[in-house]
Scaffold this active site. Structure first.
Site, PDB file in Angstrom:
ATOM      1  N   GLY A 120     -23.543   4.817  -4.152  1.00 38.01           N
ATOM      2  CA  GLY A 120     -24.409   5.482  -5.121  1.00 38.01           C
ATOM      3  C   GLY A 120     -23.704   6.516  -5.967  1.00 38.01           C
ATOM      4  O   GLY A 120     -24.323   7.138  -6.847  1.00 38.01           O
ATOM      5  N   LYS A 121     -22.395   6.682  -5.767  1.00 39.73           N
ATOM      6  CA  LYS A 121     -21.719   7.768  -6.480  1.00 39.73           C
ATOM      7  C   LYS A 121     -21.539   7.482  -7.970  1.00 39.73           C
ATOM      8  O   LYS A 121     -21.218   8.395  -8.735  1.00 39.73           O
ATOM      9  CB  LYS A 121     -20.377   8.085  -5.829  1.00 39.73           C
ATOM     10  CG  LYS A 121     -19.306   7.004  -5.930  1.00 39.73           C
ATOM     11  CD  LYS A 121     -18.050   7.466  -5.187  1.00 39.73           C
ATOM     12  CE  LYS A 121     -16.926   6.450  -5.269  1.00 39.73           C
ATOM     13  NZ  LYS A 121     -15.726   6.906  -4.508  1.00 39.73           N
ATOM     14  N   GLY A 147     -18.342  -2.181  -2.146  1.00 41.66           N
ATOM     15  CA  GLY A 147     -18.178  -2.511  -3.560  1.00 41.66           C
ATOM     16  C   GLY A 147     -17.304  -1.504  -4.285  1.00 41.66           C
ATOM     17  O   GLY A 147     -17.621  -1.087  -5.403  1.00 41.66           O
ATOM     18  N   SER A 178     -13.716  -4.186   1.010  1.00 42.17           N
ATOM     19  CA  SER A 178     -14.548  -3.515   0.009  1.00 42.17           C
ATOM     20  C   SER A 178     -16.037  -3.777   0.240  1.00 42.17           C
ATOM     21  O   SER A 178     -16.765  -4.136  -0.692  1.00 42.17           O
ATOM     22  CB  SER A 178     -14.152  -3.959  -1.406  1.00 42.17           C
ATOM     23  OG  SER A 178     -14.539  -3.007  -2.360  1.00 42.17           O
ATOM     24  N   TYR A 191       0.839  -1.209   0.000  1.00 49.14           N
ATOM     25  CA  TYR A 191       0.000   0.000   0.000  1.00 49.14           C
ATOM     26  C   TYR A 191       0.868   1.251   0.000  1.00 49.14           C
ATOM     27  O   TYR A 191       1.986   1.235   0.513  1.00 49.14           O
ATOM     28  CB  TYR A 191      -0.895   0.017   1.234  1.00 49.14           C
ATOM     29  CG  TYR A 191      -2.004  -0.999   1.247  1.00 49.14           C
ATOM     30  CD1 TYR A 191      -2.368  -1.708   0.109  1.00 49.14           C
ATOM     31  CD2 TYR A 191      -2.716  -1.249   2.417  1.00 49.14           C
ATOM     32  CE1 TYR A 191      -3.384  -2.646   0.141  1.00 49.14           C
ATOM     33  CE2 TYR A 191      -3.738  -2.179   2.466  1.00 49.14           C
ATOM     34  CZ  TYR A 191      -4.072  -2.873   1.326  1.00 49.14           C
ATOM     35  OH  TYR A 191      -5.082  -3.798   1.373  1.00 49.14           O
TER      36      TYR A 191
END
Length: 345
Positions: free
Chosen positions: A227-228, A221, A218, A53
């Site tokens: 909803g973006k 998702g 996640s 990361y």
């Protein structure tokens, strides 16, 4: 916040875990520390990192997340924080790992080097949960587990786990541990969300019967469930960048998450969430937490505002009617995320 045991180990963690993969890419150090502060103040004691990361992986940033998190960790009583990290493992053709100049195997040499380097970056003398980020099914599990057992014997790690692992791989590892008298994986960190419910079938049976814990990553998702993406890929979003300018591997990954069926699922889940007066973010995290085989759900954030929305789920219990509505939607649009990458292993 509820505490749950990792597998059959002596380590208990909060049922929400703070993921750190944005630290050093989408978040600078000040913002990252602000996110950690808010999570800690909310009662979260479990933080998940990895040597590779932040994402997307880059030779210029690899290891930066552990450094940023390590500097935050120094300001806290070490025993108050459960630290998880990962050795990378092979990339299976998805990309050339920037870790150790692409030498990202999980043989004994690489695991020990990776662990020692992570300890240095984190500024601690032990990692509570040390995980294999990606498995190598061509390498004997006896070597992998043997090395991880050595690290535990030396006091460098407390508990071991795997990530992005198949049902076959989990059972193969458990058998090897039993025969050779080695430490076993206590956790499996796999993709699991309302657009990818694959873990509820074969893997859930393995987890329940073998007393392992799932650490879902996640749960939103990849942001689709917020909803973006409902009105099209938004500017500045990770998958928007992948779709527009990403390398082939990143584009394929984004297309798995962002597609007509996943976006339609997010829209309908938004209606369900609104009907019970919560955000679809809170609904998604709460749904993940309510599975009996889940120890802790890993949430991510690029700002304290995003984290606050996810934290709305920490006391949210979905009733039977809401769960039934979610299942009805899943029956209408099964497996919206086209795959989770495990078939490529």
């Amino acid at each position: 916040m509820e505490k749950r045991r990792l597998g059959s180990s002596g380590v208990y963690v909060t049922d929400i875990c703070m993921g750190t993969m944005t630290f050093g890419s989408q978040c600078d150090e000040k913002s990252s520390h602000g996110i950690c502060d808010l999570a800690y103040e909310a009662g979260i004691d479990f933080f998940d990192a990895a040597e590779i990361y932040p994402v997307p992986p880059s030779k210029d940033t690899v290891g930066l997340t552990e450094q940023i998190f390590g500097r935050w960790l120094k300001g806290k009583p070490r025993e108050s924080v459960i630290v998880a990290s990962k050795v990378t493992g092979p990339s299976h053709g998805w990309f050339c790992s920037p870790v150790r100049l692409g030498k990202a195997s999980i043989d004994r040499h690489q695991i020990i080097r990776a662990c020692d380097t992570s300890l240095t970056r984190l500024g601690t003398d032990y990692i509570d949960l040390y995980q294999i980020h990606w498995p190598d099914h061509g390498l004997p599990y006896e070597e992998v587990l043997g090395t991880l057992t050595e690290l535990r014997d030396m006091g460098k790690v407390r508990v071991i786990g795997c990530s992005n692992e198949t049902c076959w791989g989990v059972m193969k590892s458990l058998r090897a541990a039993e025969i050779e008298g080695l430490d076993r994986y206590e956790t499996v960190q796999n993709n699991f969300s309302l657009i990818n419910r694959r873990c509820e079938s074969e893997l859930a049976q393995v987890l329940r019967r073998e007393n392992l814990s799932l650490l879902p990553y996640s749960p939103l998702g990849g942001g689709v469930l917020t909803g973006k993406y409902n009105e099209g890929p938004p500017s500045g979003a990770r998958f928007t960048d992948y779709l527009l300018t990403g390398e082939p591997r990143q584009k394929r990954m984004a297309q798995r998450f962002v597609n007509e069926r996943s976006v339609e699922t997010a829209r309908r889940l938004g209606d369900i969430a609104a009907s019970i007066g919560v955000s679809v973010t809170a609904l998604s995290v709460a749904w993940s937490r309510q599975h009996d085989f889940v120890a802790s759900t890993i949430i991510g954030a690029t700002s304290t505002e995003q984290l606050s929305e996810s934290l709305e789920a920490k006391d949210l219990i979905l009733d039977a009617e809401t769960l039934a509505r979610i299942d009805e939607l899943d029956a209408e649009i099964p497996t919206p995320m086209t795959e989770d990458g495990l078939r490529r292993l």
